[in-house]
Design a protein around this motif. Structure first.
Motif, short mmCIF file in Angstrom:
data_model
loop_
_atom_site.label_atom_id
_atom_site.label_comp_id
_atom_site.label_asym_id
_atom_site.label_seq_id
_atom_site.Cartn_x
_atom_site.Cartn_y
_atom_site.Cartn_z
N THR A 1 0.79 -1.29 -0.04
CA THR A 1 -0.05 0.10 0.14
C THR A 1 0.80 1.24 0.04
O THR A 1 0.61 2.30 -0.61
CB THR A 1 -1.08 0.00 1.26
OG1 THR A 1 -1.91 -1.32 1.31
CG2 THR A 1 -1.69 1.49 1.17
N GLN B 1 -7.25 0.54 -0.40
CA GLN B 1 -7.49 -0.91 0.59
C GLN B 1 -8.47 -0.21 1.74
O GLN B 1 -9.54 -0.98 1.82
CB GLN B 1 -6.38 -1.25 1.07
CG GLN B 1 -6.45 -2.51 2.02
CD GLN B 1 -4.96 -2.83 2.44
OE1 GLN B 1 -4.06 -2.23 2.47
NE2 GLN B 1 -4.86 -4.21 3.14
N ASP C 1 -6.03 -2.09 -4.94
CA ASP C 1 -5.37 -2.46 -3.67
C ASP C 1 -6.23 -3.21 -2.73
O ASP C 1 -7.03 -2.88 -2.06
CB ASP C 1 -4.79 -1.32 -2.73
CG ASP C 1 -3.80 -1.43 -1.55
OD1 ASP C 1 -3.82 -2.84 -1.45
OD2 ASP C 1 -3.16 -0.57 -1.08
N GLU C 2 -6.02 -4.53 -2.90
CA GLU C 2 -6.93 -5.42 -2.45
C GLU C 2 -8.28 -5.36 -2.74
O GLU C 2 -9.02 -5.17 -1.90
CB GLU C 2 -6.44 -5.93 -0.96
CG GLU C 2 -5.02 -6.12 -0.81
CD GLU C 2 -4.69 -6.62 0.69
OE1 GLU C 2 -5.51 -7.10 1.46
OE2 GLU C 2 -3.73 -6.44 0.89
MG MG Z 1 -1.93 -2.93 2.09
#
Ligand code: MG
Ligand code: ADP
Length: 618
Positions: free
Chosen positions: A413, A454, A539-540
């Motif tokens: 991240t 995220q 991000d995820e």
């Molecule tokens: Mg992360």
């Protein structure tokens, strides 16, 4: 810097500096007053001028009233001799004149209240925008820094009442001074000594008050972090987000205790100073009463010796009493202004925090991009003792699909945040087509990216707005919203809501609809897809999605990214095998990179992660 020439604020500034500047030493105070007066005029020019005019008129009304009372009494008691009084007109005329004066005073007072109220509201609005605009240009680094929050909370703390206080203190002070001088004019024939005593009595009070104000400010400054802690625990106890855990883990008693501890720590030192202030004021009132009694005795003696008329007796007593009141007003107003200046100092200190991100404001737009080149990037979070990223080098070419994998805390991240230039690195650099990214306009540069963070945001707005927020450029919003929602797999759901895309989400307003976390996440994905940016970062993005939704997104990634460059982070390695390149991060360093097959045959870090996951699903 704005220039200050030829402005009405100039005159006020000069007056204020004369009065406000002398006794308290403080660096930059001239600048503070200059900026304060400017802010006043910028926010409410008309109101400031009207207020000043009314203030001047009102300052002289008591003077006229006192003279009228004198002539009135002398007229009635026949105590007056000489042509001076006979020219003052009949008793009726005097009564009418007095009534008019009182009426004017009353009218101006209520009008003044209204104008001041309006002015302080305009001022509050203006100052709030200054704070909001400034905080939005600062880099994320500041948001990690407790000192930033201290400055911000000090600048914000008083904003709901301080502007009003400033306006009224300003008026109190100026009116006090002018009216006091006017009373001094009346009393000049009575004897300058009582007046002198009055001033001498008030000087130490003024001095002590100002010193206490300074102390109060220092105390408030030293307890800022306690105040912030107190508001944090108060939020934990009353906020929506913490509500579930607070109830389940039965935390309210615990948080309440913490709240009380910090709240007391933030308030008690203040009370001590305020108590001192009241003691000072009580002492001052004793002295004032004594002075007033002395004047009464002196005046009675003069009257009994027929040195003054009954009208003059009344005039002097009234004038002395008024002089006391105005002097007190001037002192309070002055002390208030000193305090406001400290508030302004905080505000300006906050507004003066410089954005530390060098960029070229005037650089022209970025038309397209070929590659992003990260070179030897090292980055440490403010206050952290070891870098979150160390010596990262990588190249991202247009059209590539790059996956970043690695355990929690490995810096994935963080790398995303640096790519979007939410932070600047400690060392190393990022080049866009060969030019360092700080040679571009910051906003233009960020426009290259669309990101599903995220910890994405939920906006309590309509579903459509939640998606559309990402990009206000272009037209055809409805169709674009629909297509983004459809790609994120949420279109059918949103269209089934009572008002479709117009449905308010969250539960801040009546009739709004709360979503599950996974549904919110799909909205965040739709928002990122809506934005026409050449680089898409996920991000995820599927961390809260069900297996079907996740499968839909990753099996059809090409359709979703529409030829854009894409960087995605996922813990499910099955999702990343199709990527052109996989970057494996561990503890802030790149340990491996390459396509899936290469990494598998290298039998390194990625290979062991992948085989372990695979065995779990078998
Ligand atoms: Mg992360
Ligand atoms: P990942 O996304 O790979 O799980 P992050 O990039 O979020 O990891 O974090 C990398 C490291 O930086 C971690 O050790 C984390 O504790 C630390 N970190 C993350 N955010 C912050 C922050 N705002 N302030 C200080 N340290 C942070």
């Amino acid at each position: 810097m704005p220039t200050y020439g030829q402005k009405p604020s100039d005159a006020i500034y000069s007056v204020l500096t004369i009065f406000v500047n002398i006794p308290v030493k403080m660096p930059f105070q001239e600048k503070i007053i200059k900026r304060a007066v400017d802010i006043m005029f910028d926010s409410s020019r008309k109101e400031t001028i009207i207020n000043l005019l009314m203030l001047t008129i009102r300052s002289f009304l008591p003077l006229i009233a006192i003279f009228l009372i004198r002539y009135y009494i002398d007229r009635l008691t026949g105590g007056a001799e000489g042509g001076q009084i006979s020219s003052a007109g009949s008793v009726t005329g005097l009564i009418i004149a007095m009534a008019l004066i009182f009426f004017a005073d009353d009218m101006l007072s209520s009008l003044g209240q209204f104008i001041s109220k309006k002015q302080s509201y305009l001022l509050e609005n203006h100052i709030a925008s200054l704070i909001h605009n400034h905080s939005s240009i600062l880099g994320l680094k500041f948001f990690e820094d407790p000192e930033y929050y201290n400055k911000l909370s000090r600048a914000e703390r008083d904003i709901s009442w301080r502007p009003a206080g400033m306006v009224s203190d300003f008026i109190l002070f100026l009116r006090g001074v002018i009216s006091f001088l006017a009373m001094g004019y009346v009393l000049r024939t009575f004897g300058i000594i009582p007046l002198g005593i009055l001033v001498v009595v008030f000087l130490p009070v003024l001095w002590m008050k100002i010193r206490n104000t300074g102390r109060l400010y220092d105390i408030r400054k030293s307890v800022t972090s306690h105040s912030r802690q107190a508001s944090y625990f108060s939020w934990l106890l009353t906020g929506e987000k913490p509500a579930r855990e607070v109830r389940l883990f039965d935390l309210s008693g615990y948080f309440e205790k913490l709240f009380r501890r910090h709240f007391s720590a933030s308030k008690e030192p203040e009370i001590v100073v305020v108590r001192k202030n009241s003691v000072i004021e009580s002492i001052a009132s004793v002295v004032k009463v004594l002075a007033f009694a002395g004047v009464l005795i002196y005046a009675s003696v003069l009257y009994s010796r027929s040195a003054i008329t009954a009208g003059e007796l009344a005039m002097y007593i009234l004038a002395f009493r008024q002089a006391l009141v105005y002097l007190r007003d001037a002192v309070s107003g002055y002390a208030g202004l000193t305090e406001s200046r400290l508030f302004l100092k905080d505000l300006f200190q906050f507004l003066d925090i410089e954005s530390d991100m060098p960029h070229d404001e005037k650089a022209s737009g970025i038309k397209s991009f070929d590659n992003l080149h990260v070179e030897n990037l090292t980055f440490t979070y403010p206050g952290a003792d070891k870098p979150a990223l160390e010596n990262i080098s990588l190249k991202i070419n247009k059209g590539e699909r790059i996956a970043i994998v690695g355990p929690n805390g490995s810096g994935k991240t963080t790398l995303v945040k640096l790519l979007c230039r939410l932070y600047d690195p400690d060392s190393g650099r990022i080049n866009l087509d060969g030019n360092s990214i700080d040679t571009f306009n910051l906003n233009e540069y960020r426009r290259l990216f669309s990101v599903v963070f995220q910890d994405f945001m939920l906006y309590y707005l309509t579903a459509g707005d939640n998606i559309r927020l990402a990009d206000d450029a272009g037209s055809d919003h409805q169709e674009r919203i629909r297509s983004a929602a459809e790609k994120a797999g949420i279109a059918a759901f949103l269209e089934s809501l009572p008002q479709g895309y117009e449905t308010m989400l969250g539960h801040h307003t009546e009739g709004s609809r709360e979503l599950s976390w996974g549904e919110w996440q799909k909205i965040a994905i739709a928002r990122a897809l809506y934005r026409k940016a050449p680089i898409l970062i996920l991000d995820e993005p599927s961390s809260s999605l069900d297996a079907d939704s996740e499968y839909e997104i990753f099996s059809d990634l090409d359709r979703i990214i529409e030829g854009r460059t894409c960087i995605f982070i996922s813990h499910r390695l099955a999702n990343v095998r199709e990527a052109d390149r996989i970057i494996v991060l561990d503890r802030g360093r790149i340990v491996e990179q390459g396509p899936h097959d290469d990494l598998m045959s290298a039998r390194g870090r990625y290979y062991s992660m992948f085989t372990r996951q695979k065995s779990m699903y078998r």
